[in-house]
Design an enzyme around this catalytic site. Structure first.
Site, mmCIF file in Angstrom:
data_model
loop_
_atom_site.group_PDB
_atom_site.id
_atom_site.type_symbol
_atom_site.label_atom_id
_atom_site.label_comp_id
_atom_site.label_asym_id
_atom_site.label_seq_id
_atom_site.Cartn_x
_atom_site.Cartn_y
_atom_site.Cartn_z
ATOM 1 N N ARG A 142 -4.507 -7.529 -3.179
ATOM 2 C CA ARG A 142 -4.374 -6.363 -2.307
ATOM 3 C C ARG A 142 -2.906 -6.092 -1.957
ATOM 4 O O ARG A 142 -2.607 -5.560 -0.898
ATOM 5 C CB ARG A 142 -5.182 -6.532 -1.019
ATOM 6 C CG ARG A 142 -6.687 -6.561 -1.234
ATOM 7 C CD ARG A 142 -7.411 -6.500 0.103
ATOM 8 N NE ARG A 142 -8.840 -6.734 -0.056
ATOM 9 C CZ ARG A 142 -9.582 -7.399 0.817
ATOM 10 N NH1 ARG A 142 -9.034 -7.891 1.900
ATOM 11 N NH2 ARG A 142 -10.876 -7.555 0.611
ATOM 12 N N ARG A 154 -2.636 -1.036 1.496
ATOM 13 C CA ARG A 154 -3.073 -1.635 2.744
ATOM 14 C C ARG A 154 -1.945 -1.800 3.764
ATOM 15 O O ARG A 154 -1.902 -1.094 4.750
ATOM 16 C CB ARG A 154 -3.785 -2.981 2.491
ATOM 17 C CG ARG A 154 -5.083 -2.804 1.719
ATOM 18 C CD ARG A 154 -5.711 -4.130 1.394
ATOM 19 N NE ARG A 154 -6.220 -4.825 2.556
ATOM 20 C CZ ARG A 154 -7.423 -4.665 3.075
ATOM 21 N NH1 ARG A 154 -8.256 -3.787 2.548
ATOM 22 N NH2 ARG A 154 -7.832 -5.363 4.117
ATOM 23 N N ARG A 161 -1.385 8.066 0.105
ATOM 24 C CA ARG A 161 -2.843 8.132 0.143
ATOM 25 C C ARG A 161 -3.363 9.090 1.208
ATOM 26 O O ARG A 161 -4.576 9.381 1.245
ATOM 27 C CB ARG A 161 -3.416 6.743 0.450
ATOM 28 C CG ARG A 161 -3.680 5.820 -0.728
ATOM 29 C CD ARG A 161 -4.896 6.193 -1.559
ATOM 30 N NE ARG A 161 -6.047 6.615 -0.783
ATOM 31 C CZ ARG A 161 -6.907 5.786 -0.188
ATOM 32 N NH1 ARG A 161 -6.736 4.475 -0.272
ATOM 33 N NH2 ARG A 161 -7.930 6.275 0.490
ATOM 34 N N ASP A 187 -10.545 0.019 -7.872
ATOM 35 C CA ASP A 187 -11.577 -0.583 -7.048
ATOM 36 C C ASP A 187 -12.665 -1.113 -7.957
ATOM 37 O O ASP A 187 -12.906 -0.547 -9.046
ATOM 38 C CB ASP A 187 -12.164 0.435 -6.063
ATOM 39 C CG ASP A 187 -13.080 -0.225 -5.044
ATOM 40 O OD1 ASP A 187 -12.583 -0.609 -3.966
ATOM 41 O OD2 ASP A 187 -14.285 -0.386 -5.331
ATOM 42 N N TYR A 223 -23.730 -5.144 -4.452
ATOM 43 C CA TYR A 223 -23.552 -3.787 -3.927
ATOM 44 C C TYR A 223 -24.685 -2.866 -4.366
ATOM 45 O O TYR A 223 -25.206 -2.068 -3.583
ATOM 46 C CB TYR A 223 -22.217 -3.205 -4.383
ATOM 47 C CG TYR A 223 -21.024 -3.715 -3.609
ATOM 48 C CD1 TYR A 223 -20.925 -3.507 -2.237
ATOM 49 C CD2 TYR A 223 -19.986 -4.389 -4.247
ATOM 50 C CE1 TYR A 223 -19.838 -3.973 -1.517
ATOM 51 C CE2 TYR A 223 -18.894 -4.855 -3.535
ATOM 52 C CZ TYR A 223 -18.823 -4.648 -2.176
ATOM 53 O OH TYR A 223 -17.744 -5.112 -1.465
#
Length: 363
Positions: free
Chosen positions: A45, A49, A58, A94, A169
């Site tokens: 990451r 972030r 973003r 992702d 998921y």
């Protein structure tokens, strides 16, 4: 075998035929368990972030949309390399991108994570998981081509979600604390579970092949939720699918990294699945992790991400503990034991890279 030597002919054969500019980088040498000028560093990451420049580019762009814009992917992937001087870039994406690309109705909800509109819980639902074609993710090929040109001798790591985590998921419909529906399917209908993971392994392998053929120098398989399983369940119900992914890309000769959270009891099995490098979270010291994994593998890790909120002296002392535990390893890539926390001070990451480089520099 390295990408520079030979790549097999036939289905799945790579398009990389010459030694890449990044071949002799500290990161790739460590992955191959060769001598290095210093311990290489990168952070999970790291692309985003915690970086203000990430938040700026973003702003107003949904997560999945940002993953499909080659210009944005390139900029975000490069940001931590410019700022921190890390030894490898990781492709910004992702783990659910390949699922979205084949038509699964999902979205990434801020503060929640991936949410699947119609969870997969029956054999009929399997039909929605069609094969991934390279044309489904042309933006990935374009972005990696741009990145390799920009990165030069800095290697690019491609990545994908492992079959178990993707299945969780899909079955749960989103993030889950206990994975109760996932485990119910795994225990209650083992054949359907096996077929689901097998299909996901093919999708994942295809996604990794696209990245390697576009120029990625290494790949990491993230199994974020697999720490929820006991070793016997992992060996019986998960390892075959993960091994299929690693086997599918073995012929390319690029290092394959395997990482999961809370996987102290699974470390040997993660290596057995086919990884060249086993990622270790912060719960198990690297010397003990090496004992569990066994010889013939490099290790990656494993500073607790929360340590970065402590004063500089404390961060450096804890980093030194990681380096001391790694002293006897065949190969070591310094990383956090999980991803960078969003409120981390970016300067703390830059200082950590400098510290590890200075502490491990070979004279």
């Amino acid at each position: 075998m390295s990408v520079s030597d030979s790549v097999p002919d036939g289905p799945g054969a790579g398009q990389q035929t010459g030694r890449s500019a990044a071949y002799d980088s500290a990161f790739l040498r460590a992955c191959r368990r060769e001598p290095v000028p210093h311990t290489p560093v990168w952070f999970m990451r790291q692309a985003g972030r915690s970086l203000p420049e990430y938040r700026r580019v973003r702003e107003g762009v949904a997560m999945l949309d940002s993953c499909m814009r080659p210009d944005l992917v390139t900029e975000i992937t490069l940001q931590p390399v410019r700022r921190h001087g890390v030894d490898a870039a990781i492709y910004f994406s992702d783990i659910v991108v390949p699922l979205k690309a084949i038509g699964i109705d999902l979205d990434i909800k801020p503060g929640v994570g991936p949410v699947v509109e119609q969870p997969i819980r029956s054999r009929a639902d399997l039909e929605r998981l069609r094969a991934l074609d390279p044309d489904d993710v042309k933006y990935v090929t374009e972005a990696i081509g741009m990145l390799v040109g920009e990165l030069g001798t800095t290697p690019l790591i491609g990545f994908a979600g492992a079959p178990f985590t993707l299945a969780s998921y899909l079955v749960e419909g989103g993030p889950s604390r206990n994975h109760e529906r996932t485990k119910a399917l795994m225990y209650g209908d083992p054949q359907l579970w096996a077929d689901l993971l097998d299909r996901l392994s093919e999708i994942t392998a295809a996604f990794l092949k696209v990245q390697i053929e576009a120029g990625a120098s290494a790949v990491q398989l993230f199994d974020s939720w697999v720490g929820a399983l006991a070793p016997a369940d992992y060996r019986r119900s998960v390892l075959p699918a993960s091994a299929k992914v690693f086997d599918a890309v073995a012929g390319y000769g690029v290092p394959r990294i395997h990482f999961g959270v809370g996987t102290g009891e699974l470390l040997g099995l993660l290596g057995e699945a086919g990884a060249d490098v086993v990622g270790v979270d912060w719960r198990v010291p690297l010397d003990e992790a090496a004992r569990r994994v066994g010889p013939g593998k490099a290790l990656q890790g494993n500073l607790d991400p929360a340590v970065l909120f402590a004063p500089r002296e404390a961060v450096e002392a804890k980093a030194d503990e990681v380096l001391a535990a790694a002293a006897g390893l065949e190969g070591h890539v310094f990383n956090l034991g999980h991803g960078v926390l969003p409120s981390t001070d970016p300067d703390a990451l830059t200082r950590l890279v400098e510290h590890v480089h200075a502490r491990t520099a070979r004279q």
